[in-house]
Design a protein around this motif. Sequence first.
Motif, PDB file in Angstrom:
ATOM      1  N   ASP A  64       0.640  -1.752   0.351  1.00 49.28           N
ATOM      2  CA  ASP A  64       1.203  -2.059   1.654  1.00 49.28           C
ATOM      3  C   ASP A  64       2.615  -2.595   1.499  1.00 49.28           C
ATOM      4  O   ASP A  64       2.981  -3.187   0.498  1.00 49.28           O
ATOM      5  CB  ASP A  64       0.329  -3.111   2.366  1.00 49.28           C
ATOM      6  CG  ASP A  64      -1.083  -2.570   2.590  1.00 49.28           C
ATOM      7  OD1 ASP A  64      -1.250  -1.333   2.673  1.00 49.28           O
ATOM      8  OD2 ASP A  64      -2.014  -3.391   2.676  1.00 49.28           O
ATOM      9  N   THR A 108       2.338  10.714  10.486  1.00 42.09           N
ATOM     10  CA  THR A 108       3.419  10.441   9.536  1.00 42.09           C
ATOM     11  C   THR A 108       4.605   9.794  10.239  1.00 42.09           C
ATOM     12  O   THR A 108       5.227   8.859   9.715  1.00 42.09           O
ATOM     13  CB  THR A 108       3.863  11.746   8.855  1.00 42.09           C
ATOM     14  OG1 THR A 108       2.752  12.307   8.145  1.00 42.09           O
ATOM     15  CG2 THR A 108       4.998  11.487   7.875  1.00 42.09           C
ATOM     16  N   GLY A 109       4.928  10.251  11.435  1.00 47.48           N
ATOM     17  CA  GLY A 109       6.039   9.657  12.174  1.00 47.48           C
ATOM     18  C   GLY A 109       5.809   8.205  12.513  1.00 47.48           C
ATOM     19  O   GLY A 109       6.755   7.404  12.544  1.00 47.48           O
ATOM     20  N   ARG A 129       0.130   5.995   1.251  1.00 43.64           N
ATOM     21  CA  ARG A 129       0.445   5.022   0.199  1.00 43.64           C
ATOM     22  C   ARG A 129      -0.750   4.101  -0.007  1.00 43.64           C
ATOM     23  O   ARG A 129      -1.474   3.794   0.932  1.00 43.64           O
ATOM     24  CB  ARG A 129       1.704   4.211   0.546  1.00 43.64           C
ATOM     25  CG  ARG A 129       1.583   3.439   1.848  1.00 43.64           C
ATOM     26  CD  ARG A 129       2.919   2.869   2.280  1.00 43.64           C
ATOM     27  NE  ARG A 129       2.821   2.088   3.506  1.00 43.64           N
ATOM     28  CZ  ARG A 129       2.812   2.626   4.723  1.00 43.64           C
ATOM     29  NH1 ARG A 129       2.928   3.932   4.862  1.00 43.64           N
ATOM     30  NH2 ARG A 129       2.695   1.867   5.801  1.00 43.64           N
ATOM     31  N   LEU A 169       3.279   6.107  10.895  1.00 40.43           N
ATOM     32  CA  LEU A 169       2.825   5.280   9.773  1.00 40.43           C
ATOM     33  C   LEU A 169       3.541   5.577   8.460  1.00 40.43           C
ATOM     34  O   LEU A 169       3.406   4.799   7.504  1.00 40.43           O
ATOM     35  CB  LEU A 169       1.318   5.483   9.561  1.00 40.43           C
ATOM     36  CG  LEU A 169       0.420   5.236  10.784  1.00 40.43           C
ATOM     37  CD1 LEU A 169      -1.021   5.588  10.452  1.00 40.43           C
ATOM     38  CD2 LEU A 169       0.536   3.790  11.251  1.00 40.43           C
ATOM     39  N   GLY A 170       4.272   6.671   8.393  1.00 39.82           N
ATOM     40  CA  GLY A 170       4.910   7.048   7.136  1.00 39.82           C
ATOM     41  C   GLY A 170       3.948   7.867   6.274  1.00 39.82           C
ATOM     42  O   GLY A 170       2.874   8.254   6.705  1.00 39.82           O
ATOM     43  N   SER A 171       4.381   8.116   5.060  1.00 35.04           N
ATOM     44  CA  SER A 171       3.563   8.905   4.126  1.00 35.04           C
ATOM     45  C   SER A 171       2.419   8.075   3.565  1.00 35.04           C
ATOM     46  O   SER A 171       2.431   6.846   3.622  1.00 35.04           O
ATOM     47  CB  SER A 171       4.446   9.428   2.978  1.00 35.04           C
ATOM     48  OG  SER A 171       5.502  10.223   3.484  1.00 35.04           O
ATOM     49  N   TRP A 189      -2.479   1.739   5.119  1.00 33.11           N
ATOM     50  CA  TRP A 189      -2.144   3.061   5.644  1.00 33.11           C
ATOM     51  C   TRP A 189      -3.404   3.842   5.983  1.00 33.11           C
ATOM     52  O   TRP A 189      -3.534   4.393   7.083  1.00 33.11           O
ATOM     53  CB  TRP A 189      -1.296   3.828   4.633  1.00 33.11           C
ATOM     54  CG  TRP A 189      -0.837   5.173   5.123  1.00 33.11           C
ATOM     55  CD1 TRP A 189       0.303   5.454   5.816  1.00 33.11           C
ATOM     56  CD2 TRP A 189      -1.526   6.418   4.972  1.00 33.11           C
ATOM     57  NE1 TRP A 189       0.372   6.794   6.102  1.00 33.11           N
ATOM     58  CE2 TRP A 189      -0.733   7.415   5.599  1.00 33.11           C
ATOM     59  CE3 TRP A 189      -2.730   6.794   4.370  1.00 33.11           C
ATOM     60  CZ2 TRP A 189      -1.109   8.752   5.629  1.00 33.11           C
ATOM     61  CZ3 TRP A 189      -3.116   8.123   4.416  1.00 33.11           C
ATOM     62  CH2 TRP A 189      -2.303   9.091   5.037  1.00 33.11           C
TER      63      TRP A 189
END
Length: 252
Positions: free
Chosen positions: A252, A242-243, A249, A245-247, A84
């Motif tokens: 993986d 964020t849209g 973290r 890759l997401g939040s 990330w």
Amino acid sequence: MSVPAHTAPRSPAPGRGGARPRIGFGLIGPRRERHALSMDQLEALALPVGDDGMVIGVDPANRPAVLGINRPTPYDVTLIGGLWTAQVLVLRAAATGARIAVETGRAPVWTALAQAAGGGQPCVTLHDVGRVPPQGASAGSPVVVVRDCGMRPPRGRVASAPWQSVMTLLPYLSPVAPRLMEKSGLVGVQRVSPDEAAQIGRIMNLPRAETEALSTLADGVTLWCTARDRQFVMTQPTDAETGLLGSARRMD
């Protein structure tokens, strides 16, 4: 009577106000105070960044932490951390105008990023391990090579060079990590086990408090180290990141 060609004209007479026109410069303008600042006022205008480049997060004082990734000299970065964080750095490096070449054995996890980066321009390319072609980096077209090749990345065919930086991503400390860390100009460390933290602390000559903190770091926090400096940085994603890759973290 006309003026003979060999005779120079006289300067115009002074105007009513007594101001004589300056030949070639026009009339003297009004006098105003100079715009000047004291040293204290000048300091208030300073930006809280220490370099030019890409913002990689904020420091503990909530000031932007900036990394100059595009350099006229070879530059190697080792990141012991999660995919990330590496992908956020890739997006931000691409936003500075760099071309990104990703060397990876897991192309599917990079495909969406490669398609989204650059607004449709092919600024992120994916390559199999050991198959990165020469990139032709230059001051007008800098390159960042990202090596996502697992715990034991082979020696790369494309090395760091002027205007071509190389960032190697390691998920955890591995047998090749000490060699990579020692040759890197910058090392980033995210959350690792206490045993790994102790070994990293010895390699990077970290103080005890920072060594112990490595096993308790929150997701998105990285300790960035050079031979002389260290800085904890929290990477805060934008809405677009964020849209995609997401939040934040670590795993993986």
